[in-house]
Design a protein around this motif. Structure first.
Motif, PDB file in Angstrom:
ATOM      1  N   THR A   1       5.701  -5.750  14.795  1.00 37.91           N
ATOM      2  CA  THR A   1       5.828  -7.108  14.273  1.00 37.91           C
ATOM      3  C   THR A   1       5.330  -7.171  12.831  1.00 37.91           C
ATOM      4  OG1 THR A   1       3.611  -7.701  14.988  1.00 37.91           O
ATOM      5  CG2 THR A   1       5.396  -8.032  16.587  1.00 37.91           C
ATOM      6  N   PRO A   2       5.621  -8.245  12.118  1.00 37.87           N
ATOM      7  CA  PRO A   2       5.035  -8.414  10.788  1.00 37.87           C
ATOM      8  C   PRO A   2       3.507  -8.390  10.810  1.00 37.87           C
ATOM      9  CG  PRO A   2       6.907  -9.876  11.026  1.00 37.87           C
ATOM     10  CD  PRO A   2       6.680  -9.262  12.381  1.00 37.87           C
ATOM     11  N   GLU A   3       2.911  -8.933  11.872  1.00 40.42           N
ATOM     12  CA  GLU A   3       1.452  -8.927  11.954  1.00 40.42           C
ATOM     13  C   GLU A   3       0.929  -7.492  12.105  1.00 40.42           C
ATOM     14  OE1 GLU A   3       2.842 -12.867  12.396  1.00 40.42           O
ATOM     15  OE2 GLU A   3       3.438 -11.060  13.520  1.00 40.42           O
ATOM     16  N   TRP A   4       1.628  -6.691  12.894  1.00 40.10           N
ATOM     17  CA  TRP A   4       1.275  -5.264  13.034  1.00 40.10           C
ATOM     18  C   TRP A   4       1.399  -4.564  11.688  1.00 40.10           C
ATOM     19  CZ3 TRP A   4       5.045  -1.498  12.085  1.00 40.10           C
ATOM     20  CH2 TRP A   4       4.673  -0.174  12.351  1.00 40.10           C
ATOM     21  N   ALA A   5       2.492  -4.812  10.976  1.00 43.78           N
ATOM     22  CA  ALA A   5       2.725  -4.143   9.696  1.00 43.78           C
ATOM     23  C   ALA A   5       1.716  -4.580   8.645  1.00 43.78           C
ATOM     24  CB  ALA A   5       4.151  -4.423   9.215  1.00 43.78           C
ATOM     25  N   GLU A   6       1.322  -5.846   8.653  1.00 44.85           N
ATOM     26  CA  GLU A   6       0.371  -6.344   7.651  1.00 44.85           C
ATOM     27  C   GLU A   6      -0.918  -5.534   7.655  1.00 44.85           C
ATOM     28  OE1 GLU A   6      -2.156 -10.389   6.467  1.00 44.85           O
ATOM     29  OE2 GLU A   6      -0.663 -10.463   8.064  1.00 44.85           O
TER      30      GLU A   6
ATOM     31  N   THR B   1      -0.561  -4.015   4.120  1.00 41.84           N
ATOM     32  CA  THR B   1      -1.239  -5.094   3.394  1.00 41.84           C
ATOM     33  C   THR B   1      -0.304  -6.184   2.883  1.00 41.84           C
ATOM     34  OG1 THR B   1      -1.226  -4.111   1.162  1.00 41.84           O
ATOM     35  CG2 THR B   1      -3.040  -3.471   2.637  1.00 41.84           C
ATOM     36  N   VAL B   2       0.973  -6.108   3.148  1.00 41.69           N
ATOM     37  CA  VAL B   2       1.878  -7.199   2.796  1.00 41.69           C
ATOM     38  C   VAL B   2       1.701  -8.290   3.847  1.00 41.69           C
ATOM     39  CG1 VAL B   2       4.276  -7.899   2.427  1.00 41.69           C
ATOM     40  CG2 VAL B   2       3.517  -5.599   1.761  1.00 41.69           C
ATOM     41  N   PRO B   3       1.421  -9.534   3.470  1.00 45.53           N
ATOM     42  CA  PRO B   3       1.200 -10.589   4.463  1.00 45.53           C
ATOM     43  C   PRO B   3       2.368 -10.731   5.432  1.00 45.53           C
ATOM     44  CG  PRO B   3       0.565 -11.340   2.284  1.00 45.53           C
ATOM     45  CD  PRO B   3       1.244 -10.025   2.093  1.00 45.53           C
ATOM     46  N   ALA B   4       2.052 -10.979   6.695  1.00 47.03           N
ATOM     47  CA  ALA B   4       3.089 -11.130   7.717  1.00 47.03           C
ATOM     48  C   ALA B   4       4.084 -12.213   7.329  1.00 47.03           C
ATOM     49  CB  ALA B   4       2.446 -11.430   9.075  1.00 47.03           C
ATOM     50  N   GLU B   5       3.582 -13.296   6.742  1.00 43.90           N
ATOM     51  CA  GLU B   5       4.468 -14.394   6.327  1.00 43.90           C
ATOM     52  C   GLU B   5       5.467 -13.912   5.269  1.00 43.90           C
ATOM     53  OE1 GLU B   5       4.164 -18.873   4.327  1.00 43.90           O
ATOM     54  OE2 GLU B   5       2.379 -17.620   4.556  1.00 43.90           O
ATOM     55  N   THR B   6       5.007 -13.076   4.339  1.00 46.64           N
ATOM     56  CA  THR B   6       5.906 -12.550   3.303  1.00 46.64           C
ATOM     57  C   THR B   6       6.966 -11.653   3.927  1.00 46.64           C
ATOM     58  OG1 THR B   6       4.133 -12.626   1.662  1.00 46.64           O
ATOM     59  CG2 THR B   6       6.010 -11.190   1.176  1.00 46.64           C
TER      60      THR B   6
ATOM     61  N   LYS C   1       0.853  -1.191   0.000  1.00 43.61           N
ATOM     62  CA  LYS C   1       0.000   0.000   0.000  1.00 43.61           C
ATOM     63  C   LYS C   1       0.892   1.244   0.000  1.00 43.61           C
ATOM     64  CE  LYS C   1      -3.397   0.234   3.059  1.00 43.61           C
ATOM     65  NZ  LYS C   1      -4.100   0.549   4.336  1.00 43.61           N
ATOM     66  N   PRO C   2       0.636   2.205  -0.897  1.00 41.15           N
ATOM     67  CA  PRO C   2       1.501   3.383  -0.969  1.00 41.15           C
ATOM     68  C   PRO C   2       1.485   4.190   0.327  1.00 41.15           C
ATOM     69  CG  PRO C   2      -0.487   3.693  -2.294  1.00 41.15           C
ATOM     70  CD  PRO C   2      -0.452   2.259  -1.899  1.00 41.15           C
ATOM     71  N   GLY C   3       2.674   4.668   0.711  1.00 38.52           N
ATOM     72  CA  GLY C   3       2.810   5.493   1.897  1.00 38.52           C
ATOM     73  C   GLY C   3       3.004   4.730   3.184  1.00 38.52           C
ATOM     74  N   THR C   4       3.106   3.388   3.109  1.00 36.39           N
ATOM     75  CA  THR C   4       3.229   2.577   4.329  1.00 36.39           C
ATOM     76  C   THR C   4       4.545   1.807   4.393  1.00 36.39           C
ATOM     77  OG1 THR C   4       2.174   0.635   3.327  1.00 36.39           O
ATOM     78  CG2 THR C   4       0.718   2.273   4.347  1.00 36.39           C
ATOM     79  N   ASP C   5       5.491   2.159   3.534  1.00 32.61           N
ATOM     80  CA  ASP C   5       6.736   1.382   3.448  1.00 32.61           C
ATOM     81  C   ASP C   5       7.497   1.368   4.760  1.00 32.61           C
ATOM     82  OD1 ASP C   5       7.040   1.015   0.243  1.00 32.61           O
ATOM     83  OD2 ASP C   5       6.173   2.957   0.728  1.00 32.61           O
ATOM     84  N   ALA C   6       7.451   2.470   5.527  1.00 34.63           N
ATOM     85  CA  ALA C   6       8.185   2.524   6.788  1.00 34.63           C
ATOM     86  C   ALA C   6       7.698   1.441   7.749  1.00 34.63           C
ATOM     87  CB  ALA C   6       8.044   3.901   7.431  1.00 34.63           C
ATOM     88  N   ALA C   7       6.414   1.123   7.708  1.00 38.04           N
ATOM     89  CA  ALA C   7       5.883   0.076   8.588  1.00 38.04           C
ATOM     90  C   ALA C   7       6.510  -1.275   8.246  1.00 38.04           C
ATOM     91  CB  ALA C   7       4.369   0.006   8.469  1.00 38.04           C
ATOM     92  N   MET C   8       6.611  -1.592   6.961  1.00 39.09           N
ATOM     93  CA  MET C   8       7.234  -2.855   6.579  1.00 39.09           C
ATOM     94  C   MET C   8       8.712  -2.865   6.943  1.00 39.09           C
ATOM     95  SD  MET C   8       7.305  -4.836   2.919  1.00 39.09           S
ATOM     96  CE  MET C   8       8.410  -6.247   2.661  1.00 39.09           C
ATOM     97  N   MET C   9       9.396  -1.739   6.761  1.00 38.25           N
ATOM     98  CA  MET C   9      10.813  -1.689   7.128  1.00 38.25           C
ATOM     99  C   MET C   9      11.012  -1.967   8.612  1.00 38.25           C
ATOM    100  SD  MET C   9      11.995   1.655   4.942  1.00 38.25           S
ATOM    101  CE  MET C   9      11.982   1.669   3.148  1.00 38.25           C
ATOM    102  N   LEU C  10      10.159  -1.393   9.443  1.00 34.28           N
ATOM    103  CA  LEU C  10      10.278  -1.632  10.887  1.00 34.28           C
ATOM    104  C   LEU C  10      10.003  -3.094  11.227  1.00 34.28           C
ATOM    105  CD1 LEU C  10       8.431   1.571  12.147  1.00 34.28           C
ATOM    106  CD2 LEU C  10      10.895   1.124  12.283  1.00 34.28           C
ATOM    107  N   ALA C  11       9.038  -3.699  10.549  1.00 35.88           N
ATOM    108  CA  ALA C  11       8.734  -5.109  10.809  1.00 35.88           C
ATOM    109  C   ALA C  11       9.883  -6.006  10.378  1.00 35.88           C
ATOM    110  CB  ALA C  11       7.448  -5.509  10.087  1.00 35.88           C
ATOM    111  N   VAL C  12      10.530  -5.665   9.269  1.00 34.80           N
ATOM    112  CA  VAL C  12      11.714  -6.421   8.848  1.00 34.80           C
ATOM    113  C   VAL C  12      12.800  -6.306   9.908  1.00 34.80           C
ATOM    114  CG1 VAL C  12      13.590  -6.497   7.155  1.00 34.80           C
ATOM    115  CG2 VAL C  12      11.230  -6.229   6.381  1.00 34.80           C
ATOM    116  N   ALA C  13      13.017  -5.087  10.424  1.00 28.85           N
ATOM    117  CA  ALA C  13      14.015  -4.901  11.486  1.00 28.85           C
ATOM    118  C   ALA C  13      13.647  -5.712  12.725  1.00 28.85           C
ATOM    119  CB  ALA C  13      14.133  -3.421  11.832  1.00 28.85           C
ATOM    120  N   ASN C  14      12.363  -5.794  13.034  1.00 32.80           N
ATOM    121  CA  ASN C  14      11.920  -6.570  14.190  1.00 32.80           C
ATOM    122  C   ASN C  14      12.334  -8.029  14.051  1.00 32.80           C
ATOM    123  OD1 ASN C  14       9.808  -8.419  15.549  1.00 32.80           O
ATOM    124  ND2 ASN C  14       9.393  -6.432  16.528  1.00 32.80           N
TER     125      ASN C  14
END
Length: 856
Positions: free
Chosen positions: A320-325, A329-334, A268-281
């Motif tokens: 967490t990935p679940e929080w970021a999902e 909208t990127v699945p936590a598993e991905t 989803k556009p504008g939400t990349d920082a959330a995925m980056m933080l979940a990757v760091a987690n």
């Protein structure tokens, strides 16, 4: 014996070849560098000329002449040395059409007395009349309204800034819309001033030879013209063919996702920082990060603060990935599996597109991507990346200022793309509706008293993109009570029409028009009768830089170390003159001519300019030879057009070697990579002009950073998909870069429109169906800032809930103010977010256009 049919085919073919050769009879062949604001600026064009006119522009053939696919014949050493044709993009072949377009401005002009701005009614005047008029107006306005009454809009102009500094009046905005969040991150995290270009990531050969995985995060290298033309995409393609996996994370299914990538992860556009933080987690929780690298090269206190935030210890929300999902909208598993793969593929070349940062709170994505590379130990190592500035191996700067550098620092009272708000909001301040402090926050105030210690700034005042560091002794007379008093605007830029304010400034076009009406005098300098020019009082016609100007050019943001020469292939059209001459003549009329340009003797510009070029090249060549680079004599350089610095080296290049391998501390407080900013984290610093612990001006940080976090954090963007205003305007607009246009440049060239490009609103098929819109239908797009009309391009290449209108459409309003050129700027605004990130998105609604019948 050959058949009669074969003989006939050969005869016809030979006849065609003869006719084609005859078309090029009596032509001269010259080479020139390409000069346009694309970020690469390293391409070479082969130009054919007959009787003083360009007949054709062809690809470069300095290397591998006659070879189509060069990687089939070159070695790895050739690739390291960049022995490739420096081919341009499609725009490069059209400069002769641009130079001779019907919209070309040929003579100085002034607005016809009694007409309104925007009517486009001008009368021709002489250069002396135009220059005298403008210089006298500058003196009059400064005397009447004070030193802060003459200003520049977007974009900043180092030539005018130097003129203002020597003159003692005038103000400039700060920052560009290209990569300022990255520039800020470079300074906060590594102590590298954003405009210094002193350190960078790596060159193309480095990731080709050394990386184990490539991640393109919001990055479209087949359009973003780093390096010559699409050479960056070419190197990525070669890396993939050698077995390097490529992952593309993007809200669009781009050409890069289709052609270069092994996997596309829609987000989803504008939400990349959330995925980056979940990757760091995941990396930290599962002990996948590089603990040894972090202990040695990353500030431990800052790492712990960021870790505590990611783990939810400071705000109660673990990232967490679940929080970021739920956000992206990127699945936590991905997310989790991507993080694990990212950790295994050592090192990974991760590159973040500027589009991620050109949104509300883009400071977070810039720092987030760089922080990931830091904790994985991919920062400053072969095959890794520092995804803030691509850069190239060190080489001498060229075309430094041809006169004095003022020690007085021009007050930067506004973020450049907030220039219209700087003008308009003054009414609210005067009426008491808005406080002075809030006014400064909204416009991005960045000036104030200087601390009493040695200070320095980067002077990015070279005409070819060079930068030098100088000391600051004075900040003018700006005080806490001082406010700008804008009455006269001087518009001019290094790229002629390339940064046409009304089309390309990341703020409301209609607000800019309102601001223009409040000014007493407006000056435009450019090559094309663009929409902004129609609102000027005086127009200066400038030379088209690629074909008409004689100069030296060095690379911009790309990953190759070149110099190119632009010989001035054809004479300027009409009475067009170089902007350096224009500002030198204004300086002379203001009484600072000798200080501004020590080379220029009135009446012989060409001779003065040639002497300046020779002196600059002599210094540059001497420095190159000290580095072991074979720099040719001046005459040979002007003929060959190219110095390939990479030829002198046998190994790929990557940045930060002196820090990682040589043990030289960074210019940060800790001497290490800092994930946490001590300045942004210190409330006592708010409201001041910011310098780091080494006395370097932090030139992309306003005095008040509003609610900017001291580290990469997730903060919902202004008017993103989750904003409350989706009830009124349910579609998120993105303004991505087009393939056949740079900003607005080439908008008016038919060869780059029609069959190869149609300006349209991209809509997801589901959104179009819900609105009864079919492909090709005219669509009315609107929000609370403007209205435009465009045909629809219905596609499944973008996510539902978003639309795309490509950047740089020309502002072409009808009598009701509806923009039929549909520059996306008519929809932009953001007065809430920190101002470093240029917000080129907003919410809109779209509906099928229904023509209104004219009243009888």
């Amino acid at each position: 014996m050959p058949s009669r049919n074969r003989v006939g085919v050969r005869t016809r073919r030979d006849g065609i070849v003869r006719k084609l050769k005859n078309l090029h009879a009596d032509e001269e062949v010259l080479y020139t560098g390409c000069r346009i604001n694309c970020g690469g600026s390293q391409c070479v064009l082969k130009v054919r000329r007959r009787n003083g006119k360009v007949t054709a522009i062809e690809p470069d053939d300095h290397y591998n002449r006659g070879v189509g696919r060069e990687d089939a014949v070159v070695s790895d050493l050739d690739l390291i040395k960049n022995r490739l044709q420096l081919r341009g993009c499609p725009m490069g072949w059209m400069f002769h059409k641009l130079a001779t377009s019907p919209e070309r401005i040929l003579y100085p002009m002034k607005r016809v007395e009694g007409t309104k701005r925007g009517e486009g009614k001008f009368e021709r005047i002489t250069w002396n009349e135009a220059l005298d008029l403008v210089a006298n107006k500058m003196k009059e306005v400064a005397e009447r309204y004070g030193p802060y009454s003459v200003f520049t809009p977007y974009a900043p102009n180092a030539r005018l800034e130097r003129l203002f500094g020597l003159w003692g009046a005038g103000i400039e905005g700060w920052g560009w819309c290209s990569m300022d969040p990255g520039r800020l991150a470079m300074h906060l995290m590594a102590g590298v001033p954003g405009w210094s270009y002193g350190e960078g990531s790596n060159d193309m050969a480095d990731f080709l030879m050394n990386t184990k995985m490539i991640v393109l995060w919001g990055f479209e290298p087949t359009i973003t013209h780093f390096g010559p033309g699409h050479q960056l995409a070419y190197y990525i393609k070669m890396a993939r063919e050698r077995g390097t996996p490529v992952i593309c994370i993007d809200c669009r299914y781009t050409v890069a996702a289709e052609v270069l990538a092994d996997q596309w992860i829609p987000i989803k556009p504008g939400t990349d920082a959330a995925m980056m933080l979940a990757v760091a987690n995941v990396l930290i929780r599962e002990n996948l990060y590089n603990k040894e690298f972090v202990a040695k090269y990353v500030d431990q206190g800052g790492f712990e603060k960021w870790r505590a935030y990611i783990f939810g210890e400071t705000d109660g929300i673990e990232k967490t990935p679940e929080w970021a999902e739920k956000i992206c909208t990127v699945p936590a598993e991905t997310i989790r599996e991507f993080a694990r793969l990212y950790a295994r593929m050592k090192p990974t070349w991760l590159w973040k597109g500027y589009g991620l940062d050109r949104k509300s709170r883009g400071e977070n994505t810039a720092r987030g991507a760089a922080s990931l590379q830091a904790i994985m130990g991919y920062w400053g190592v072969a095959g890794g990346s520092v995804p803030l500035h691509l850069r190239f191996r060190d080489k001498p700067s060229v075309l430094m200022p041809y006169g004095d550098i003022p020690r007085r620092m021009i007050p930067k009272m506004y973020r450049s793309h907030k220039w219209a708000q700087m003008v308009l909001l003054q009414d609210k301040v005067r009426s008491g509706e808005m406080s002075v402090e809030e006014y400064k926050r909204k416009i991005g105030w960045r000036t104030g008293p200087l601390p009493k210690r040695p200070l320095s700034r980067v002077w990015a005042g070279g005409t070819a993109g060079g930068a030098i560091e100088d000391t600051i002794e004075d900040n003018g007379t700006a005080t806490e009570e001082t406010l700008p008093n804008p009455k006269m605007m001087l518009w001019g830029t290094y790229y002629g029409p390339g940064t046409n304010t009304l089309n390309n400034n990341v703020d409301s076009t209609n607000d800019q028009l309102k601001a223009l009406e409040k000014l007493e005098f407006v000056v435009w300098a450019g090559t094309q009768m663009a929409s902004m020019a129609r609102h000027a009082d005086v127009i200066f016609p400038l030379t088209e830089m690629t074909l008409e100007q004689r100069t030296i050019q060095t690379a911009g943001y790309g990953g190759f170390a070149n110099y190119t020469f632009l010989p001035g292939v054809v004479p300027p059209q009409g009475e067009a003159r170089p902007d350096d001459w224009v500002y030198s003549e204004l300086a002379r009329r203001l009484g600072i001519g000798e200080q501004y340009n020590r080379y220029y003797k009135r009446g012989n510009w060409d001779e003065s300019w040639e002497r300046y070029l020779r002196d600059e090249y002599r210094s540059c060549a001497k420095a190159l030879r000290k580095q072991g680079v074979k720099a040719p004599q001046w005459r040979k350089f002007t003929k060959d057009c190219l110095i390939n610095v990479d030829e002198a080296y046998d190994e790929p290049w990557h940045g930060y070697k002196s820090f990682i391998e040589g043990g030289k501390p960074l210019k940060t407080r800790s001497g290490k990579i800092e994930l946490y900013s001590h300045i942004v984290g210190d409330e006592s610093q708010r409201g001041k002009l910011h310098f780091d612990d080494h006395g370097q001006l932090i030139d992309n940080l306003p005095n008040d950073w509003r609610d900017l976090a001291p580290f990469a954090a997730y903060q919902p963007i202004y008017r993103g998909m989750d904003h409350a205003d989706v009830k009124r305007f349910p579609l998120m607009l993105l303004s991505c870069y087009p393939r056949y246009r740079n900003h607005t440049t080439f908008w008016n060239i038919p060869w780059l429109r029609g069959d190869c490009y149609r300006h349209a609103i991209w809509m997801n098929a589901a959104d179009a169906q819900a609105r009864g819109i079919k492909d090709g239908d005219l669509v009315r797009i609107h929000n609370d800032k403007g209205v435009g009309v465009l045909p629809a391009y219905v596609t499944s290449r973008i996510l539902p809930g978003m639309v795309v209108i490509h950047h740089g459409g020309n502002y072409e309003p009808d009598k009701d103010g509806v923009d039929w050129g549909c520059t996306p700027n008519i929809f932009f605004t953001d007065m809430e977010s920190p101002v470093t990130a240029p917000a080129v998105t907003n919410l809109v609604e779209a509906e099928r256009y229904v023509a209104q019948a004219e009243p009888v």
